[in-house]
Design a protein around this motif. Structure first.
Motif, PDB file in Angstrom:
ATOM      1  N   TYR A 199     -20.788  96.527  -0.072  1.00 13.42           N
ATOM      2  CA  TYR A 199     -21.967  97.310   0.252  1.00 13.42           C
ATOM      3  C   TYR A 199     -22.034  97.377   1.773  1.00 13.42           C
ATOM      4  O   TYR A 199     -21.819  96.368   2.453  1.00 13.42           O
ATOM      5  CB  TYR A 199     -23.229  96.652  -0.299  1.00 13.42           C
ATOM      6  CG  TYR A 199     -23.227  96.478  -1.790  1.00 13.42           C
ATOM      7  CD1 TYR A 199     -23.243  97.578  -2.643  1.00 13.42           C
ATOM      8  CD2 TYR A 199     -23.209  95.214  -2.354  1.00 13.42           C
ATOM      9  CE1 TYR A 199     -23.230  97.417  -4.019  1.00 13.42           C
ATOM     10  CE2 TYR A 199     -23.204  95.040  -3.729  1.00 13.42           C
ATOM     11  CZ  TYR A 199     -23.213  96.151  -4.560  1.00 13.42           C
ATOM     12  OH  TYR A 199     -23.202  95.986  -5.913  1.00 13.42           O
ATOM     13  N   GLU A 200     -22.346  98.548   2.291  1.00 10.32           N
ATOM     14  CA  GLU A 200     -22.261  98.733   3.739  1.00 10.32           C
ATOM     15  C   GLU A 200     -23.438  99.563   4.228  1.00 10.32           C
ATOM     16  O   GLU A 200     -23.910 100.465   3.534  1.00 10.32           O
ATOM     17  CB  GLU A 200     -20.951  99.468   4.047  1.00 10.32           C
ATOM     18  CG  GLU A 200     -20.644  99.582   5.508  1.00 10.32           C
ATOM     19  CD  GLU A 200     -19.238 100.109   5.770  1.00 10.32           C
ATOM     20  OE1 GLU A 200     -18.507 100.419   4.799  1.00 10.32           O
ATOM     21  OE2 GLU A 200     -18.883 100.215   6.952  1.00 10.32           O
ATOM     22  N   THR A 201     -23.921  99.242   5.403  1.00  8.90           N
ATOM     23  CA  THR A 201     -24.981 100.047   5.995  1.00  8.90           C
ATOM     24  C   THR A 201     -24.806 100.027   7.507  1.00  8.90           C
ATOM     25  O   THR A 201     -24.128  99.146   8.047  1.00  8.90           O
ATOM     26  CB  THR A 201     -26.376  99.507   5.568  1.00  8.90           C
ATOM     27  OG1 THR A 201     -27.375 100.469   5.851  1.00  8.90           O
ATOM     28  CG2 THR A 201     -26.718  98.213   6.299  1.00  8.90           C
ATOM     29  N   ASN A 202     -25.373 100.978   8.189  1.00 12.66           N
ATOM     30  CA  ASN A 202     -25.277 101.007   9.643  1.00 12.66           C
ATOM     31  C   ASN A 202     -26.612 100.624  10.267  1.00 12.66           C
ATOM     32  O   ASN A 202     -27.661 101.054   9.810  1.00 12.66           O
ATOM     33  CB  ASN A 202     -24.841 102.383  10.131  1.00 12.66           C
ATOM     34  CG  ASN A 202     -23.382 102.653   9.805  1.00 12.66           C
ATOM     35  OD1 ASN A 202     -22.541 101.772   9.943  1.00 12.66           O
ATOM     36  ND2 ASN A 202     -23.098 103.852   9.334  1.00 12.66           N
ATOM     37  N   GLU A 256     -24.595 101.470  17.428  1.00 15.33           N
ATOM     38  CA  GLU A 256     -24.644 101.195  15.996  1.00 15.33           C
ATOM     39  C   GLU A 256     -23.537 100.237  15.591  1.00 15.33           C
ATOM     40  O   GLU A 256     -22.440 100.297  16.133  1.00 15.33           O
ATOM     41  CB  GLU A 256     -24.468 102.502  15.213  1.00 15.33           C
ATOM     42  CG  GLU A 256     -25.743 102.948  14.562  1.00 15.33           C
ATOM     43  CD  GLU A 256     -25.545 104.091  13.569  1.00 15.33           C
ATOM     44  OE1 GLU A 256     -24.402 104.484  13.276  1.00 15.33           O
ATOM     45  OE2 GLU A 256     -26.574 104.592  13.089  1.00 15.33           O
ATOM     46  N   SER A 273     -21.793  98.208  11.964  1.00 19.85           N
ATOM     47  CA  SER A 273     -21.734  98.249  10.509  1.00 19.85           C
ATOM     48  C   SER A 273     -22.003  96.857   9.944  1.00 19.85           C
ATOM     49  O   SER A 273     -21.514  95.856  10.461  1.00 19.85           O
ATOM     50  CB  SER A 273     -20.336  98.744  10.130  1.00 19.85           C
ATOM     51  OG  SER A 273     -20.084  98.488   8.784  1.00 19.85           O
ATOM     52  N   LYS A 316     -21.892  94.578   6.408  1.00 19.37           N
ATOM     53  CA  LYS A 316     -21.232  94.610   5.100  1.00 19.37           C
ATOM     54  C   LYS A 316     -21.457  93.337   4.301  1.00 19.37           C
ATOM     55  O   LYS A 316     -21.484  92.246   4.848  1.00 19.37           O
ATOM     56  CB  LYS A 316     -19.715  94.755   5.298  1.00 19.37           C
ATOM     57  CG  LYS A 316     -19.290  96.053   5.925  1.00 19.37           C
ATOM     58  CD  LYS A 316     -17.800  96.041   6.196  1.00 19.37           C
ATOM     59  CE  LYS A 316     -17.411  97.299   6.969  1.00 19.37           C
ATOM     60  NZ  LYS A 316     -15.990  97.308   7.342  1.00 19.37           N
ATOM     61  N   GLY A 353     -31.679  97.257   7.196  1.00 17.03           N
ATOM     62  CA  GLY A 353     -30.274  97.369   6.791  1.00 17.03           C
ATOM     63  C   GLY A 353     -29.970  96.427   5.635  1.00 17.03           C
ATOM     64  O   GLY A 353     -29.318  96.809   4.657  1.00 17.03           O
ATOM     65  N   ASP A 412     -31.426  97.794   2.508  1.00 11.85           N
ATOM     66  CA  ASP A 412     -30.580  98.871   1.991  1.00 11.85           C
ATOM     67  C   ASP A 412     -29.432  98.292   1.161  1.00 11.85           C
ATOM     68  O   ASP A 412     -29.124  98.777   0.052  1.00 11.85           O
ATOM     69  CB  ASP A 412     -30.048  99.705   3.164  1.00 11.85           C
ATOM     70  CG  ASP A 412     -29.165 100.854   2.710  1.00 11.85           C
ATOM     71  OD1 ASP A 412     -29.381 101.367   1.593  1.00 11.85           O
ATOM     72  OD2 ASP A 412     -28.246 101.244   3.459  1.00 11.85           O
ATOM     73  N   ILE A 413     -28.806  97.223   1.672  1.00  8.59           N
ATOM     74  CA  ILE A 413     -27.688  96.596   0.956  1.00  8.59           C
ATOM     75  C   ILE A 413     -28.161  95.989  -0.367  1.00  8.59           C
ATOM     76  O   ILE A 413     -27.498  96.108  -1.400  1.00  8.59           O
ATOM     77  CB  ILE A 413     -27.015  95.550   1.887  1.00  8.59           C
ATOM     78  CG1 ILE A 413     -26.078  96.292   2.851  1.00  8.59           C
ATOM     79  CG2 ILE A 413     -26.268  94.485   1.095  1.00  8.59           C
ATOM     80  CD1 ILE A 413     -25.439  95.434   3.906  1.00  8.59           C
ATOM     81  N   GLN A 427     -28.717  98.767  -2.801  1.00 13.72           N
ATOM     82  CA  GLN A 427     -27.432  99.258  -3.315  1.00 13.72           C
ATOM     83  C   GLN A 427     -26.932  98.377  -4.458  1.00 13.72           C
ATOM     84  O   GLN A 427     -26.329  98.872  -5.418  1.00 13.72           O
ATOM     85  CB  GLN A 427     -26.377  99.277  -2.203  1.00 13.72           C
ATOM     86  CG  GLN A 427     -26.565 100.365  -1.144  1.00 13.72           C
ATOM     87  CD  GLN A 427     -25.491 100.276  -0.061  1.00 13.72           C
ATOM     88  OE1 GLN A 427     -24.320 100.080  -0.356  1.00 13.72           O
ATOM     89  NE2 GLN A 427     -25.884 100.421   1.190  1.00 13.72           N
TER      90      GLN A 427
END
Lengths: 190, 190
Positions: free
Chosen positions: B93-96, B105, B107, B109, B136, B139-140, B143
């Motif tokens: 799972y990845e977000t910026n 920015e 990343s 993970k 962030g 968000d992960i 996901q």
């Protein structure tokens, strides 16, 4: 350390002939009960020396060192920083370490405030491979005039030159598991 | 948390009008006894929810989360990785996240293996400023189909927009100390 060997056999995965992934308990997800056993074992191994401070390197060493500190009388843990950090003191001990995994040199820094002359330092880290990171930490400890009492490693890659390099530099090394080989999808311990 | 406020006043140093350095016990050197008190306090604050796993972000969050886990029944700790790492699972799972400190920015993970649908996740971190890293991590967790039960922060910069942003997203926030301002070389708590 039998429990560690069992964890490696049960949860570790091998990539190619030289990478052992232990992401499920050490390098990404952290098994805190298990790390407490690791901490106890390091204390047993280094029970003969007085330790004032534990030095490790970000990121995977931090959990190991912090939990282990509880078995060394809650001595302070210092983690060396790998990357350029805006908020770090300008006044640092610094050394360069070549990473074979990343194929380049990186800078390792410790603020001069947190390593003092005459302190007895125990270095703890997750892996020993070629020994370059360990030697880098020794260099930083030497710059501070502190005493490196020994290096405790969770998993040593016995098929790489780390142990030899540390022995040449008269550094005491205690590894909780030594991998003889990890080829052909099979882990062999020494 | 009174002990934390005392530590900040005694050991913290202010850089400019918005940076509080707590390198002596949280971000470079780690005070393990103190982190045990932090862990107890987080457990007290989140005692009403069942926590299956603690999620944090490298590097400074790792010690906080690992020590705190001991007060949550040794639940697994997962630390999100910030940089490209060769050994990380491809399946992540990845977000910026935009870092104001670094002006760019990066990343973030987490391997899909270590966050599962339906798990109750507690996020712990050292600082809350603009809230971007916290969002962030949410968000992960989203996901993964896991449940964000709350975010525990050691030091909140109350003069930045983090709290507002998390409230807008219906995220429960518990901060152990809230800075009202750190200008003029003086720390004021809310």
């Amino acid at each position: 350390m039998e429990l560690l060997k069992e964890k490696i056999l049960k949860e570790g995965s091998i990539v190619g002939n030289d990478i052992l992934k232990v992401d499920s308990f050490l390098n990404h997800q952290i098994d805190v009960s298990f790390l407490n056993e690791v901490g106890k074992e390091f204390k047993k191994r280094f029970n003969d020396v007085k330790i004032d401070k534990i030095l490790t390197i970000e990121a995977s060493g931090i959990a190991i060192a912090s939990i282990a500190s509880q078995y060394f009388g809650n001595v302070p843990v210092v983690f060396a920083k790998k990357s350029e950090s805006k908020n770090l003191d300008k006044d640092v001990y610094e050394t360069n370490v070549y990473s074979f995994t990343k194929g380049k040199e990186y800078s390792v820094k410790v603020s001069k405030r947190y390593l003092n002359e005459g302190e007895n330092i125990l270095v703890l880290d997750d892996f020993l491979a070629n020994g370059r990171a360990a030697l880098g930490l020794k260099d930083i400890i030497d710059q501070a005039g502190a005493n490196l009492m020994g290096i405790g490693i969770v998993i040593e890659k016995g098929f790489q030159e780390g142990r030899e390099l540390l022995q040449k530099n008269n550094i005491r090394l205690e590894s909780l598991a030594i991998l003889e080989s990890i080829g052909n999808n099979t882990v062999k311990f020494r």
